[in-house]
Design an enzyme around this catalytic site. Structure first.
Site, PDB file in Angstrom:
ATOM      1  N   ASN A 225       0.855  -1.190   0.000  1.00  0.00           N
ATOM      2  CA  ASN A 225       0.000   0.000   0.000  1.00  0.00           C
ATOM      3  C   ASN A 225       0.893   1.243   0.000  1.00  0.00           C
ATOM      4  O   ASN A 225       2.114   1.135   0.021  1.00  0.00           O
ATOM      5  CB  ASN A 225      -0.963  -0.020   1.191  1.00  0.00           C
ATOM      6  CG  ASN A 225      -0.217  -0.056   2.501  1.00  0.00           C
ATOM      7  OD1 ASN A 225       0.536   0.847   2.831  1.00  0.00           O
ATOM      8  ND2 ASN A 225      -0.399  -1.134   3.255  1.00  0.00           N
ATOM      9  N   ALA A 289       1.385   1.467  11.727  1.00  0.00           N
ATOM     10  CA  ALA A 289       1.604   0.765  10.453  1.00  0.00           C
ATOM     11  C   ALA A 289       0.306   0.568   9.680  1.00  0.00           C
ATOM     12  O   ALA A 289      -0.753   0.360  10.265  1.00  0.00           O
ATOM     13  CB  ALA A 289       2.241  -0.596  10.731  1.00  0.00           C
ATOM     14  N   ASP A 293      -4.387  -5.935   4.936  1.00  0.00           N
ATOM     15  CA  ASP A 293      -5.472  -6.746   5.499  1.00  0.00           C
ATOM     16  C   ASP A 293      -5.390  -8.188   4.999  1.00  0.00           C
ATOM     17  O   ASP A 293      -5.775  -9.112   5.698  1.00  0.00           O
ATOM     18  CB  ASP A 293      -6.833  -6.150   5.107  1.00  0.00           C
ATOM     19  CG  ASP A 293      -7.091  -4.850   5.863  1.00  0.00           C
ATOM     20  OD1 ASP A 293      -6.720  -4.784   7.044  1.00  0.00           O
ATOM     21  OD2 ASP A 293      -7.638  -3.893   5.260  1.00  0.00           O
ATOM     22  N   PRO A 321      -3.372 -11.463  10.365  1.00  0.00           N
ATOM     23  CA  PRO A 321      -3.747 -11.220  11.758  1.00  0.00           C
ATOM     24  C   PRO A 321      -3.925  -9.719  11.979  1.00  0.00           C
ATOM     25  O   PRO A 321      -3.203  -8.912  11.375  1.00  0.00           O
ATOM     26  CB  PRO A 321      -2.544 -11.741  12.553  1.00  0.00           C
ATOM     27  CG  PRO A 321      -1.413 -11.760  11.576  1.00  0.00           C
ATOM     28  CD  PRO A 321      -2.013 -11.995  10.222  1.00  0.00           C
ATOM     29  N   ASP A 322      -4.895  -9.351  12.792  1.00  0.00           N
ATOM     30  CA  ASP A 322      -5.040  -7.943  13.165  1.00  0.00           C
ATOM     31  C   ASP A 322      -4.174  -7.737  14.416  1.00  0.00           C
ATOM     32  O   ASP A 322      -4.532  -8.178  15.512  1.00  0.00           O
ATOM     33  CB  ASP A 322      -6.507  -7.588  13.431  1.00  0.00           C
ATOM     34  CG  ASP A 322      -6.675  -6.073  13.594  1.00  0.00           C
ATOM     35  OD1 ASP A 322      -5.846  -5.465  14.308  1.00  0.00           O
ATOM     36  OD2 ASP A 322      -7.619  -5.506  13.013  1.00  0.00           O
ATOM     37  N   ILE A 323      -3.032  -7.096  14.224  1.00  0.00           N
ATOM     38  CA  ILE A 323      -2.037  -7.002  15.298  1.00  0.00           C
ATOM     39  C   ILE A 323      -2.598  -6.183  16.459  1.00  0.00           C
ATOM     40  O   ILE A 323      -2.494  -6.551  17.622  1.00  0.00           O
ATOM     41  CB  ILE A 323      -0.727  -6.378  14.756  1.00  0.00           C
ATOM     42  CG1 ILE A 323      -0.237  -7.180  13.547  1.00  0.00           C
ATOM     43  CG2 ILE A 323       0.341  -6.340  15.837  1.00  0.00           C
ATOM     44  CD1 ILE A 323       0.862  -6.520  12.746  1.00  0.00           C
ATOM     45  N   PHE A 340      -4.284   3.756  14.768  1.00  0.00           N
ATOM     46  CA  PHE A 340      -4.431   4.816  13.783  1.00  0.00           C
ATOM     47  C   PHE A 340      -5.531   4.423  12.797  1.00  0.00           C
ATOM     48  O   PHE A 340      -5.789   3.242  12.595  1.00  0.00           O
ATOM     49  CB  PHE A 340      -3.111   5.040  13.025  1.00  0.00           C
ATOM     50  CG  PHE A 340      -2.268   6.129  13.640  1.00  0.00           C
ATOM     51  CD1 PHE A 340      -1.774   5.994  14.922  1.00  0.00           C
ATOM     52  CD2 PHE A 340      -1.993   7.301  12.939  1.00  0.00           C
ATOM     53  CE1 PHE A 340      -1.024   6.989  15.503  1.00  0.00           C
ATOM     54  CE2 PHE A 340      -1.232   8.312  13.513  1.00  0.00           C
ATOM     55  CZ  PHE A 340      -0.746   8.160  14.793  1.00  0.00           C
ATOM     56  N   LYS A 354     -14.156   1.918  15.066  1.00  0.00           N
ATOM     57  CA  LYS A 354     -12.889   1.178  15.109  1.00  0.00           C
ATOM     58  C   LYS A 354     -12.369   1.049  16.538  1.00  0.00           C
ATOM     59  O   LYS A 354     -11.835   0.005  16.917  1.00  0.00           O
ATOM     60  CB  LYS A 354     -11.861   1.912  14.233  1.00  0.00           C
ATOM     61  CG  LYS A 354     -10.674   1.062  13.873  1.00  0.00           C
ATOM     62  CD  LYS A 354      -9.897   1.629  12.706  1.00  0.00           C
ATOM     63  CE  LYS A 354     -10.636   1.437  11.395  1.00  0.00           C
ATOM     64  NZ  LYS A 354      -9.935   1.987  10.250  1.00  0.00           N
ATOM     65  N   LYS A 358     -11.618  -2.626  17.771  1.00  0.00           N
ATOM     66  CA  LYS A 358     -10.233  -3.065  18.009  1.00  0.00           C
ATOM     67  C   LYS A 358      -9.933  -3.217  19.495  1.00  0.00           C
ATOM     68  O   LYS A 358      -8.949  -3.842  19.854  1.00  0.00           O
ATOM     69  CB  LYS A 358      -9.257  -2.042  17.422  1.00  0.00           C
ATOM     70  CG  LYS A 358      -9.435  -1.784  15.952  1.00  0.00           C
ATOM     71  CD  LYS A 358      -8.448  -2.572  15.133  1.00  0.00           C
ATOM     72  CE  LYS A 358      -8.585  -2.222  13.659  1.00  0.00           C
ATOM     73  NZ  LYS A 358      -7.647  -2.973  12.828  1.00  0.00           N
TER      74      LYS A 358
HETATM   75  O1  C5P Z   1      -8.613  -1.872  10.286  1.00  0.00           O
HETATM   76  P1  C5P Z   1      -7.664  -0.788   9.932  1.00  0.00           P
HETATM   77  O2  C5P Z   1      -6.537  -1.245   9.060  1.00  0.00           O
HETATM   78  O3  C5P Z   1      -8.279   0.482   9.410  1.00  0.00           O
HETATM   79  O4  C5P Z   1      -7.036  -0.387  11.361  1.00  0.00           O
HETATM   80  C1  C5P Z   1      -5.977   0.499  11.480  1.00  0.00           C
HETATM   81  C2  C5P Z   1      -5.293   0.289  12.781  1.00  0.00           C
HETATM   82  O5  C5P Z   1      -5.143  -1.094  13.081  1.00  0.00           O
HETATM   83  C3  C5P Z   1      -3.882   0.814  12.741  1.00  0.00           C
HETATM   84  O6  C5P Z   1      -3.504   1.197  14.055  1.00  0.00           O
HETATM   85  C4  C5P Z   1      -3.083  -0.386  12.271  1.00  0.00           C
HETATM   86  O7  C5P Z   1      -1.709  -0.289  12.622  1.00  0.00           O
HETATM   87  C5  C5P Z   1      -3.790  -1.502  12.975  1.00  0.00           C
HETATM   88  N1  C5P Z   1      -3.781  -2.784  12.255  1.00  0.00           N
HETATM   89  C6  C5P Z   1      -3.060  -3.842  12.736  1.00  0.00           C
HETATM   90  N2  C5P Z   1      -3.093  -5.055  12.087  1.00  0.00           N
HETATM   91  C7  C5P Z   1      -3.830  -5.221  10.969  1.00  0.00           C
HETATM   92  C8  C5P Z   1      -4.576  -4.139  10.466  1.00  0.00           C
HETATM   93  C9  C5P Z   1      -4.514  -2.926  11.126  1.00  0.00           C
HETATM   94  O8  C5P Z   1      -2.378  -3.707  13.752  1.00  0.00           O
HETATM   95  N3  C5P Z   1      -3.837  -6.390  10.366  1.00  0.00           N
END
Ligand code: C5P
Length: 420
Positions: A225, A289, A293, A321-323, A340, A354, A358
């Site tokens: 991206n 970061a 996705d 994985p969503d970190i 962010f 969000k 999250k």
């Molecule tokens: O869901 P989205 O990408 O919009 O969320 C953004 C936030 O989630 C940012 O803080 C980004 O660093 C974090 N994020 C993450 N792991 C992912 C996707 C987003 O930590 N796979």
């Protein structure tokens, strides 16, 4: 006005030869220079060369009685306007941080009541070693200005940070220090300075993710991206400047490592997730970061070729994985967790959703329709359970500094005792 007086302490490293050029530059600018050379330093440059260039006596030994009669070592440490250590070897920095005084140079450094500027030079592994990181953090906490070494090829053949800054850069730092400017710790490409003694994050550990991730399709192609990493790197720089111990987990971006930051480079979301986990526990995590996705469900071991049939190869995706969300649920969840959000519309509403989804404490939302990724400014809204704090449009490094102030206040409220 009397010429500024520099006490230059020369440590024992191959870069000591550059101190000769530094003395020449300082003399040319009208400074009075007095040199002290360590025993190891004498292996690389001779007192005679330094005496000739500085037009002053060179001091080498604590036990030289004649020197004590002419000028006591306490006086020597105090008559200068600024004490400069160049090259500051790993050994000298360790002794300074530990308050040791076993030779003339270290005794002067302990006895002085004047500002001290250190220009480090050492092997890259020595610079990155946890012990040196600790010593540098201690010295900065004590108010010593420790310059960042240059990055490049080293005398030992290795590559990385550890080269002595160029004499002109050291001279510039000396000029700033003497002009009463605060410690010269420039942010990535930014010309302004934060006050040297303002360290609201001293004793805090902060983890930051920055940049994009690259998700390989085959050995030559990847999904990515437009994230430039600039905001995340500015935040890492501001956190280190504010005195925090900073771990920056960075996706692939060609940005220099900000001064005082420990950086781990990763490529993929899964690597980033692993490094984030390895970096815990921390007092605060700031997830800047732009993590991809999705990744390619399968990575081809060889370059995928056109077969001439006009058929497009299928590209199956798998979710990464969503970190941030995983960290929010983990047993080691940091007391302050900041995410962010880059949005193109309905910024606040999306950010509020969000925040809940999250499980983090704040979402820093920005409008990527108005501020395309890669730009130099940001207009952000800090969305939390307490409401929305909207800031003016600011340069990214100013957003970073303001965010650090807010984070420092929040951490002081959440965990009043520091981990140092
Ligand atoms: O869901 P989205 O990408 O919009 O969320 C953004 C936030 O989630 C940012 O803080 C980004 O660093 C974090 N994020 C993450 N792991 C992912 C996707 C987003 O930590 N796979």
């Amino acid at each position: 006005m009397a010429a500024p007086r520099i006490l230059l302490i020369i440590g024992g490293g191959i870069a000591a030869y550059k101190s000769i050029e530094l003395v020449r530059l300082l003399r040319k600018a009208g400074y009075v220079v007095r040199c002290v050379i360590t025993r190891a330093g004498e292996q690389f440059v001779t007192p005679l060369t330094l005496a000739a260039l500085s037009e002053n006596k060179v001091y080498t030994s604590l036990f030289d009685l004649k020197d004590e009669v002419e000028m006591g070592h306490i006086q020597l440490s105090r008559e200068a306007d600024l004490v400069v250590v160049a090259p500051a070897t790993a050994d000298l920095l360790a002794k300074m941080a530990g308050g040791q005084a076993d030779d003339l140079a270290t005794t002067l450094l302990l006895a002085t009541d004047k500002p001290v500027l250190a220009a480090p030079a050492m092997n890259v592994r020595m610079w990155l070693h946890a012990a040196t990181r600790r010593n540098v953090a201690t010295l900065r906490g004590d108010g010593v200005t420790v310059m960042e070494p240059d990055e490049g090829e080293m005398a030992c053949g290795e590559f990385g940070p550890g080269r002595l800054p160029e004499p002109q850069a050291i001279k510039d730092a000396i000029d700033s220090a003497l002009a009463g400017a605060p410690a010269v710790v420039p942010l990535t490409g930014q010309p302004d300075f934060a006050p040297a003694n303002h360290r609201p994050l001293f004793g805090r550990r902060i983890l930051i993710t920055a940049g994009p991730t690259h998700e390989p399709i085959d050995p030559v192609r990847y999904i990515a991206n437009r994230s430039s990493g600039k905001q995340g790197f500015a935040i890492a720089a501001a956190a280190a400047e504010a005195g925090a111990e900073v771990l920056l987990v960075a996706g692939p971006v060609p940005l220099p490592t900000p001064p005082g930051v420990i950086r781990v480079d990763v490529e993929t979301a899964r690597e980033m997730a692993a490094e984030v986990e390895a970096g815990l526990p921390v007092d605060a995590a700031i997830m800047v970061a732009a993590v991809a996705d999705w990744r390619a469900a399968d990575t081809a071991p060889q370059k995928i070729k056109k077969d001439g049939s006009g058929q497009v190869p299928p590209l199956a995706l798998a979710e990464n994985p969503d970190i941030l969300a995983s960290l929010a649920k983990s047993a080691q969840r940091p007391p302050l967790l900041v995410g962010f959000a880059a949005e193109t519309n309905d910024i606040i509403a999306h950010a509020e959703a969000k925040l809940a989804r999250k499980g983090c404490d704040w979402i820093v939302a920005n409008d990527v329709a108005a501020d395309p990724m890669g730009g130099e400014t940001n207009r952000v809204h800090i969305v939390s359970k307490d409401g929305v704090d909207s800031w003016d449009r600011l340069p990214k490094h100013a957003v970073a500094r303001k965010l650090m102030e807010k984070i420092a206040d929040e951490l002081d409220a959440l965990i009043p005792s520091r981990s140092d």
